[in-house]
Design a protein around this motif. Structure first.
Motif, PDB file in Angstrom:
ATOM      1  N   LEU A 301      13.927 -25.405   7.870  1.00  0.00           N
ATOM      2  CA  LEU A 301      13.123 -26.254   6.979  1.00  0.00           C
ATOM      3  C   LEU A 301      13.681 -27.676   6.960  1.00  0.00           C
ATOM      4  O   LEU A 301      12.948 -28.657   7.093  1.00  0.00           O
ATOM      5  N   LYS A 302      14.996 -27.771   6.811  1.00  0.00           N
ATOM      6  CA  LYS A 302      15.611 -29.104   6.724  1.00  0.00           C
ATOM      7  C   LYS A 302      15.474 -29.875   8.037  1.00  0.00           C
ATOM      8  O   LYS A 302      15.283 -31.086   8.025  1.00  0.00           O
ATOM      9  N   ARG A 303      15.551 -29.160   9.157  1.00  0.00           N
ATOM     10  CA  ARG A 303      15.350 -29.840  10.449  1.00  0.00           C
ATOM     11  C   ARG A 303      13.928 -30.400  10.531  1.00  0.00           C
ATOM     12  O   ARG A 303      13.715 -31.541  10.929  1.00  0.00           O
ATOM     13  N   THR A 304      12.969 -29.593  10.114  1.00  0.00           N
ATOM     14  CA  THR A 304      11.567 -30.040  10.154  1.00  0.00           C
ATOM     15  C   THR A 304      11.370 -31.261   9.259  1.00  0.00           C
ATOM     16  O   THR A 304      10.734 -32.243   9.653  1.00  0.00           O
ATOM     17  N   VAL A 305      11.914 -31.201   8.048  1.00  0.00           N
ATOM     18  CA  VAL A 305      11.724 -32.314   7.106  1.00  0.00           C
ATOM     19  C   VAL A 305      12.392 -33.579   7.642  1.00  0.00           C
ATOM     20  O   VAL A 305      11.824 -34.677   7.586  1.00  0.00           O
TER      21      VAL A 305
END
Ligand code: ATP
Ligand code: MG
Length: 359
Positions: A301-305
């Motif tokens: 999730l954090k990579r995507t954001v």
């Protein structure tokens, strides 16, 4: 399909934001509207400012609405003793405005302290609210809880009335703000109504319009600690941060242990907040982003954001770096803004003095 924003439960992405409702009337007659909004010079603007208010400001300006941006330097000392690095923070706000698309030739950007007549409106306005009303304001209560001062000062308690002066001095009818500002908008509306009732003109017309708040697509973006993203709370991701800093800050963002990523603003506010952020940057819904990440957990999730934020803000950051080279231009924008704001404030104060019967 109906979605709700991360923390408010009010209709969110599908109907975009309040500006969507207003679009027709603004497009039909942009000259009938005037926008006033602003940001305290306490640090760099962050993603909450952008999706909470700034993006709407730029859209309204592009639709042809007149735009005034106050940098409330006097309000810095509501919750601290000294306004630290005031000139630097003030210039950097102008930089953020211009980088995100505010056109300085058509906007009036000014500081509180450079417009005396605006501040003078505070005196009659203070007489229109009760001390009990000042004490009841939920946003003021929250800010007192986060203040670094041992005792609450008078400016902290009265600053929503000061903000009413900011809005009413230029007779703004639209105020693009985050959710924390809604109680203050109510104060401004109350002050306008009570002033008009107490001091009508002989012909029955009134001095002030009743302003309305305009919430953005993320009325309350959360910071990396799960609380409201704020310049002063060490939990923000600045608009102008570089890509590595953005990645590091987002890596430290609070999430939860459930590997299945889903959009549930009430039950999983931090995860939903990150999904909303990615969705806003990619012009998708948070559900779509969640679906794509599936069982990838918080790290995915954090990579995507991070990718979404860095991609979206790349051109804004490049423009910011270009503009930062000319500090003289930023000061000139403020000087010209103060000149225009003073002319408006003097005219309004003259009207106020007239209806109050001052000599
Ligand atoms: P400070 O910590 O110094 O109070 P702040 O981050 O709260 O800074 P303000 O200058 O107080 O920023 O607020 C400027 C505008 O940005 C207001 O309209 C406010 O509602 C909006 N705003 C601030 N934080 C957020 C947020 N996290 N989400 C959405 N809008 C926000
Ligand atoms: Mg604030």
């Amino acid at each position: 399909m109906t979605t709700t924003t991360a923390t408010t439960g009010r209709p969110g992405l599908d109907d975009r934001d309040d500006l969507a409702d207003l679009d027709g009337s603004v497009r039909g007659n942009p000259a009938a509207h005037r926008v006033l909004t602003g940001d305290r010079p306490t640090g760099p603007l962050h993603l909450g400012h952008y999706f909470g208010s700034l993006r709407n400001r730029v859209r309204l300006q592009r639709l042809g609405v007149e735009m005034l941006l106050v940098i409330p330097d006097y309000q810095v000392i509501t919750d601290r003793d000294i306004a630290d690095r005031l000139a630097e923070h003030t210039e950097n706000l102008v930089l953020d405005y211009l980088a995100t698309g505010i056109d300085a030739d058509r906007a009036t950007i000014f500081t509180h302290s450079s417009v005396p007549a605006l501040n003078q409106l505070l005196l009659p306005f203070l007489s229109l609210v009760s001390v009990a009303e000042l004490h009841r304001n939920p946003t003021v209560k929250d800010e007192i809880a986060h203040s670094s001062q041992a005792a609450v000062n008078g400016l902290m308690l009265t600053y929503p009335v000061h903000q009413a002066a900011d809005i009413l001095f230029c007779k703004a009818d639209l105020v693009p703000v985050g959710k924390d500002q809604l109680p203050h908008l109510e104060v401004a509306r109350t002050v306008a109504r009570r002033f008009n009732e107490r001091y009508p003109r002989p012909d029955g017309t009134t001095v002030f319009p009743r302003p309305r708040a305009l919430l953005g697509a993320a009325p309350l973006l959360l910071g990396t600690d799960g609380g409201k993203m704020s310049k002063s709370r060490g939990n923000s991701i600045p608009l102008g941060a570089d890509e590595d800093t953005t990645a590091r800050l987002l890596k430290g963002a609070k999430t939860d242990a459930d590997r299945r990523i889903g959009y549930d603003p009430a039950g999983r506010p931090e995860v939903s907040n990150l999904l909303l952020l990615a969705a806003l940057c990619q012009d998708r819904t948070p559900e779509e982003v969640a679906e794509e990440i599936g069982d990838g957990g918080a790290a995915a999730l954090k990579r995507t954001v991070t990718e979404a934020v860095n991609e979206y803000f790349r051109p804004i950051r490049a423009r910011r770096a270009e503009l930062a080279a000319d500090r003289g231009h930023l000061r000139e924008v403020l000087r010209a803004g103060a000149e225009r704001a003073n002319a408006i404030a003097d005219a309004t104060l003259a009207e106020v003095r007239e209806v109050m019967g001052s000599l």
